[in-house]
Design an enzyme around this catalytic site. Structure first.
Site, short mmCIF file in Angstrom:
data_model
loop_
_atom_site.label_atom_id
_atom_site.label_comp_id
_atom_site.label_asym_id
_atom_site.label_seq_id
_atom_site.Cartn_x
_atom_site.Cartn_y
_atom_site.Cartn_z
N ASN A 1 0.82 -1.21 0.00
CA ASN A 1 0.00 0.00 0.00
C ASN A 1 0.86 1.26 0.00
O ASN A 1 0.37 2.34 0.31
CB ASN A 1 -0.89 0.04 1.24
CG ASN A 1 -1.84 -1.13 1.31
OD1 ASN A 1 -2.41 -1.52 0.30
ND2 ASN A 1 -2.00 -1.69 2.49
N SER B 1 -11.28 -1.00 -0.99
CA SER B 1 -10.07 -1.82 -0.88
C SER B 1 -9.97 -2.95 -1.89
O SER B 1 -8.89 -3.27 -2.36
CB SER B 1 -10.00 -2.50 0.48
OG SER B 1 -10.37 -1.66 1.52
N ASP C 1 -14.16 7.02 4.77
CA ASP C 1 -12.83 6.46 5.04
C ASP C 1 -11.98 6.61 3.78
O ASP C 1 -12.24 5.96 2.76
CB ASP C 1 -13.01 4.98 5.43
CG ASP C 1 -11.67 4.29 5.74
OD1 ASP C 1 -10.61 4.87 5.44
OD2 ASP C 1 -11.72 3.17 6.26
N GLU D 1 -16.33 3.99 2.11
CA GLU D 1 -14.95 4.27 1.79
C GLU D 1 -14.96 5.18 0.57
O GLU D 1 -15.96 5.24 -0.15
CB GLU D 1 -14.21 2.96 1.44
CG GLU D 1 -13.88 2.15 2.67
CD GLU D 1 -13.37 0.74 2.35
OE1 GLU D 1 -12.56 0.58 1.42
OE2 GLU D 1 -13.79 -0.19 3.04
N LYS E 1 -0.50 3.89 4.70
CA LYS E 1 -0.48 3.54 3.27
C LYS E 1 0.38 4.57 2.53
O LYS E 1 1.60 4.55 2.68
CB LYS E 1 -1.91 3.41 2.78
CG LYS E 1 -2.55 2.20 3.47
CD LYS E 1 -3.95 1.86 3.07
CE LYS E 1 -4.33 0.50 3.64
NZ LYS E 1 -5.47 0.52 4.53
N HIS F 1 -7.37 4.59 1.25
CA HIS F 1 -6.63 4.34 0.01
C HIS F 1 -6.49 5.58 -0.87
O HIS F 1 -5.84 5.52 -1.92
CB HIS F 1 -7.31 3.22 -0.80
CG HIS F 1 -7.31 1.92 -0.09
ND1 HIS F 1 -6.18 1.14 0.01
CD2 HIS F 1 -8.27 1.28 0.60
CE1 HIS F 1 -6.46 0.06 0.72
NE2 HIS F 1 -7.72 0.12 1.09
N HIS G 1 -14.79 -1.62 4.95
CA HIS G 1 -13.67 -2.34 5.56
C HIS G 1 -14.04 -3.01 6.89
O HIS G 1 -14.88 -2.51 7.64
CB HIS G 1 -12.55 -1.32 5.80
CG HIS G 1 -11.22 -1.91 6.14
ND1 HIS G 1 -10.76 -1.97 7.42
CD2 HIS G 1 -10.25 -2.44 5.36
CE1 HIS G 1 -9.55 -2.52 7.42
NE2 HIS G 1 -9.22 -2.81 6.18
C1 LIG Z 1 -5.99 -0.20 5.76
C2 LIG Z 1 -7.36 0.24 6.03
C3 LIG Z 1 -7.77 0.58 7.32
C4 LIG Z 1 -6.93 0.29 8.51
O1 LIG Z 1 -5.92 1.19 8.67
P1 LIG Z 1 -4.64 0.75 9.55
O2 LIG Z 1 -3.96 2.04 9.85
O3 LIG Z 1 -3.85 -0.16 8.70
O4 LIG Z 1 -5.18 0.08 10.78
C5 LIG Z 1 -9.01 1.14 7.47
N1 LIG Z 1 -9.84 1.32 6.43
C6 LIG Z 1 -9.51 0.95 5.18
C7 LIG Z 1 -10.46 1.17 4.06
C8 LIG Z 1 -8.25 0.39 4.95
O5 LIG Z 1 -7.93 0.00 3.73
#
Ligand SMILES: *Cc1c(COP(=O)(O)O)cnc(C)c1O
Length: 394
Positions: A49, A186, A212, A182, A246, A215, A138
């Protein structure tokens, strides 16, 4: 009645996973910049990522480390929750920087995206709240919803007609409604229509938007602030979550929100209160990276061009594809087909892990090409040469 031992039950479950080709194991391998070294072979990493390639930016890192060693702020642990003695000044500095970048009232930093998503909604909802979450959000959000007292409903993925119907029917029956999505998803790499969601929200007086951007943070928008920046709707988002693990090549997460929301979370959010705060050294690194965010436009443009090329090539090989981002799924179907595809890619020099249920829906096992700015156009052409046609693997 005879008791099975715990070990016998767990072993039987592991055997079942093994026989279904679904057993997970921690992958071996040395990760070094663009590459992964496994069993003595150097493979191009297509499962990371590290979207901007910053984790292998040695100039940025050595510059940071050389200054750090001279300063007194070199703290490897906060040794406490931020509510006790762990609230080092670096957190405030980072939160001011983020709030400023988004031109919002306030920001709050967490230990990870998992902490953020499993803690925010349980804190701000109560039994009279309704959460309408996209079907594909997620796992960290799902876990948050399991801890929440709110009524939870899922709308079909990116299906805003369904969402609208649920809002019309149920919004009047609840004190407040949270739409949760999101921005870039993902597993399919497709995107939410944030403009439409912002419009939808305005139709109702008691609807709030939770997005969220895990990404998209660093990757999208003129200054890398995410899809919300690209779509010009940051102001309409009540809870804008981003992560540092990421594209920002660090660790941790944040929400940008109103000041009263931040105050409330500081009082009520269990995954903030009952955990040791991030090490200050890590927060300093995040600050360093974020200060460079707006000058990474060239990397973002490269990643965008690379992603378009790969998306088209994957579709041309018969895999179909709804991605509109740097995450490009190659849906093989069965677990066996996905594992076979992963093996073929490995043989030709590419490290890309198969994803299987329950991470993705049954029958859609896949490779997930996770592209980064460290991958060149020449690499991309080679990846696509290596990928078999869908009709050859089914
Ligand atoms: C990776 C991810 C998370 C978690 O984040 P971390 O900092 O790795 O715990 C939360 N939401 C989404 C959509 C993700 O891809």
């Amino acid at each position: 009645m005879e008791f099975e031992t715990l070990y016998a039950r767990l072993d039987a479950e592991l055997d079942k996973l093994q026989s279904e080709g679904a057993l997970r194991a921690l992958p071996a391998g040395k990760f070094k910049g663009r590459y992964v070294k496994v069993f003595g072979r150097k493979l191009l990493n297509l499962s990371s990522n590290d979207y901007l390639g910053l984790s292998s930016d040695m100039v940025l890192q050595s510059d940071f480390l050389s200054r750090l060693c001279k300063s007194e702020k070199f703290l490897m642990s906060s040794s406490s929750s931020r509510l006790l003695t762990g609230n080092f000044p670096q957190y405030g500095e980072l939160e001011l920087l983020i709030a400023d970048m988004y031109r919002k009232e306030s920001a709050l930093v967490f230990s990870s995206g998992y902490h953020a998503n499993s803690g925010i909604l349980p804190a701000v909802t109560d039994s009279r709240s309704l959460v309408l979450a996209d079907k594909l959000v997620h796992a960290s959000i799902i876990d948050g919803l399991r801890l929440s007292k709110a009524k939870v409903m899922r709308y079909a993925h990116n299906n805003y007609e369904h969402l609208h119907a649920l809002l019309e029917k149920y919004a009047p029956l609840h004190t407040e409604v949270f739409i949760v999505t999101e921005s870039i998803f993902s597993m399919d790499g497709d995107t939410a229509d944030l403009r439409l969601l912002a419009e939808l929200k305005k139709e109702f007086r008691n609807v709030y938007l939770y997005v969220d951007e895990a990404h998209a943070f660093g990757v999208r928008g003129e200054n890398g602030l995410g899809l919300s920046e690209e779509c010009g709707v940051s102001d309409e988002i009540d809870f804008l979550v981003g992560t540092f693990g990421k594209a920002a090549a660090s660790q941790g997460a944040f929400v940008v929100c109103r000041q009263d929301i931040r105050d409330y979370l500081v009082n009520k959010m269990r995954t903030l209160i009952y955990t040791t705060a991030l090490p200050p050294v890590n927060v300093l690194w995040t600050i360093e990276v974020l200060k460079h965010f707006d000058c990474l436009e060239k990397k973002r443009r490269h990643l965008d061009a690379l992603s378009s090329f790969v998306r088209k090539a994957v579709a041309d090989k018969g895999y179909g594809n709804i991605s509109s981002s740097q995450i490009v799924p190659v849906v093989a179907g069965s677990n066996d087909a996905a594992i076979k595809l992963s093996g073929i890619m490995r043989e030709t020099g590419f490290y890309v892990l198969p994803l299987r249920p329950p991470t993705v829906p049954e029958g859609t096992s896949r490779l997930r090409l996770s592209l980064t700015a460290a991958i060149t156009m020449e690499d991309a052409a080679m990846i696509m040469n290596a990928l078999p046609e869908k009709s050859d693997i089914a």
